[in-house]
Design a protein around this motif. Structure first.
Motif, PDB file in Angstrom:
ATOM      1  N   ALA A 150       0.842  -1.204   0.000  1.00 24.51           N
ATOM      2  CA  ALA A 150       0.000   0.000   0.000  1.00 24.51           C
ATOM      3  C   ALA A 150       0.875   1.249   0.000  1.00 24.51           C
ATOM      4  N   GLY A 151       1.980   1.197   0.758  1.00 20.14           N
ATOM      5  CA  GLY A 151       2.903   2.325   0.795  1.00 20.14           C
ATOM      6  C   GLY A 151       3.594   2.556  -0.536  1.00 20.14           C
ATOM      7  N   MET A 152       3.731   1.506  -1.325  1.00 17.42           N
ATOM      8  CA  MET A 152       4.353   1.643  -2.640  1.00 17.42           C
ATOM      9  C   MET A 152       3.356   2.183  -3.671  1.00 17.42           C
ATOM     10  N   TYR A 153       2.098   1.731  -3.577  1.00 16.66           N
ATOM     11  CA  TYR A 153       1.090   2.144  -4.563  1.00 16.66           C
ATOM     12  C   TYR A 153       0.620   3.581  -4.359  1.00 16.66           C
ATOM     13  N   ALA A 154       0.450   3.999  -3.101  1.00 19.19           N
ATOM     14  CA  ALA A 154      -0.170   5.299  -2.816  1.00 19.19           C
ATOM     15  C   ALA A 154       0.570   6.486  -3.456  1.00 19.19           C
ATOM     16  N   PRO A 155       1.904   6.611  -3.331  1.00 20.58           N
ATOM     17  CA  PRO A 155       2.571   7.758  -3.971  1.00 20.58           C
ATOM     18  C   PRO A 155       2.412   7.769  -5.488  1.00 20.58           C
ATOM     19  N   THR A 156       2.422   6.590  -6.112  1.00 23.70           N
ATOM     20  CA  THR A 156       2.238   6.530  -7.570  1.00 23.70           C
ATOM     21  C   THR A 156       0.840   6.974  -7.950  1.00 23.70           C
ATOM     22  N   GLY A 158      -0.780   9.077  -6.312  1.00 22.07           N
ATOM     23  CA  GLY A 158      -0.768  10.525  -6.138  1.00 22.07           C
ATOM     24  C   GLY A 158      -0.356  11.237  -7.412  1.00 22.07           C
ATOM     25  N   VAL A 159       0.627  10.669  -8.105  1.00 21.20           N
ATOM     26  CA  VAL A 159       1.041  11.235  -9.397  1.00 21.20           C
ATOM     27  C   VAL A 159      -0.102  11.120 -10.401  1.00 21.20           C
ATOM     28  N   LEU A 160      -0.772   9.960 -10.392  1.00 24.98           N
ATOM     29  CA  LEU A 160      -1.924   9.775 -11.287  1.00 24.98           C
ATOM     30  C   LEU A 160      -3.001  10.812 -11.000  1.00 24.98           C
ATOM     31  N   GLY A 161      -3.253  11.052  -9.705  1.00 22.94           N
ATOM     32  CA  GLY A 161      -4.259  12.055  -9.333  1.00 22.94           C
ATOM     33  C   GLY A 161      -3.875  13.449  -9.813  1.00 22.94           C
ATOM     34  N   LEU A 192      -1.444  13.732  -0.724  1.00 20.36           N
ATOM     35  CA  LEU A 192      -2.079  12.635   0.009  1.00 20.36           C
ATOM     36  C   LEU A 192      -1.391  11.300  -0.276  1.00 20.36           C
ATOM     37  N   GLY A 193      -0.989  11.111  -1.518  1.00 25.30           N
ATOM     38  CA  GLY A 193      -0.337   9.852  -1.883  1.00 25.30           C
ATOM     39  C   GLY A 193       0.986   9.670  -1.162  1.00 25.30           C
ATOM     40  N   ILE A 194       1.793  10.734  -1.160  1.00 27.06           N
ATOM     41  CA  ILE A 194       3.095  10.659  -0.482  1.00 27.06           C
ATOM     42  C   ILE A 194       2.913  10.560   1.027  1.00 27.06           C
ATOM     43  N   PHE A 195       1.970  11.329   1.560  1.00 22.65           N
ATOM     44  CA  PHE A 195       1.728  11.310   3.005  1.00 22.65           C
ATOM     45  C   PHE A 195       1.281   9.930   3.477  1.00 22.65           C
ATOM     46  N   THR A 196       0.267   9.366   2.839  1.00 18.46           N
ATOM     47  CA  THR A 196      -0.227   8.056   3.275  1.00 18.46           C
ATOM     48  C   THR A 196       0.807   6.959   3.042  1.00 18.46           C
ATOM     49  N   GLY A 197       1.554   7.083   1.946  1.00 14.94           N
ATOM     50  CA  GLY A 197       2.540   6.052   1.641  1.00 14.94           C
ATOM     51  C   GLY A 197       3.693   6.023   2.616  1.00 14.94           C
TER      52      GLY A 197
END
Length: 266
Positions: A150-156, A158-161, A192-197
């Protein structure tokens, strides 16, 4: 309650909110339903794709482990128990420990005690207990991997968002004010992606790994203690053997108790 988890989450949220205020960024920009949808629902979708349902069904239990104080027997207390049992065994034999079996709360140690009382070969007892430990490690590793992924997917995501937000922003450039707000909102998903990841999922995965390592160390200590009792070693020898699992501070404390009369002698 595991205080360190709560403290970490509070500090993480405080770091973002206070940091935004200090940088002059409006906090109401964080209210972005689209960004939350992309990050949280997108991360959940990725996890469902990556893991079988049988493993995902354990996620609520994993959260309970993360937020609840882990109940692991104190290692110095464990040494005291084993030296006491070793003393009984040397005086009265292994069968004398039958009365102690039901007093043991830990299932792993209770099963190991029953095996040595039943007279099983030492190699057999070691193999069974070590296989149990290996199976436990495998289960723990699978649980931690869910959060690590989940930590790996979330930042990516974030880029998609951010890309989705920029597409929406550039599709309507009639107003410069509208464009700047839209671009700012686009990067909320990245935040949010980087923070959650890196503030939530990866640290939680690491915490599960550390909790697992602590539990496995205690179980390895139990294996050595049980096999030492079965071998009939002295109370002094078993104490010295199990002391290697203690930290230097714990060893000093145990030695101080021993000098004050807390150590059992034959």
């Amino acid at each position: 309650m595991e205080k360190s988890t709560i403290i970490g989450i509070i500090l993480g949220i405080a770091a973002i909110t206070i940091g935004m205020v200090l940088k002059g960024a409006p906090l109401d920009a964080l209210y972005n339903p689209a960004a939350f949808m992309i990050i949280f629902v997108g991360t959940a979708a990725s996890i469902f794709m990556a893991f079988p349902m049988s493993e995902l069904a354990k996620v609520p239990k994993l959260f309970k482990i993360i937020f609840k104080q882990q109940q692991v027997i104190n290692r110095t207390e464990l040494i005291r128990l084993f030296t006491e049992w070793a003393s009984i065994t040397r005086r009265e034999g292994l069968l004398a420990l039958e009365a102690k079996v039901e007093e043991i709360d830990d299932d792993f140690m209770r099963n190991g005690m029953r095996m040595i009382i039943d007279g099983n070969e030492q190699d057999f007892v070691r193999d069974v207990l070590m296989e149990n430990i290996n199976a436990t490690e495998t289960r723990h590793r699978a649980g931690a991997l869910i959060f690590a992924q989940a930590g790996m997917y979330a930042p990516t995501l974030g880029v998609l968002g951010a890309v989705i937000g920029l597409i929406a922003a550039l599709s309507d450039m009639s107003s410069m004010e509208h464009l700047t707000h839209a671009i700012a909102a686009a990067f909320i998903a990245t935040l949010l992606g980087i923070f959650t990841g890196y503030v939530i999922w990866h640290p939680l995965a690491n915490k599960l790994k550390r909790l697992s390592e602590r539990e496995i160390q205690v179980r390895l200590m139990m294996v050595e203690g049980l096999l030492s009792i079965q071998s009939g070693v002295s109370t002094i020898a078993i104490g010295q053997k199990l002391a290697v699992f203690l930290t230097p501070a714990e060893r000093v404390k145990m030695e101080e108790k021993g000098e004050s009369g807390g150590e059992q002698k034959e």
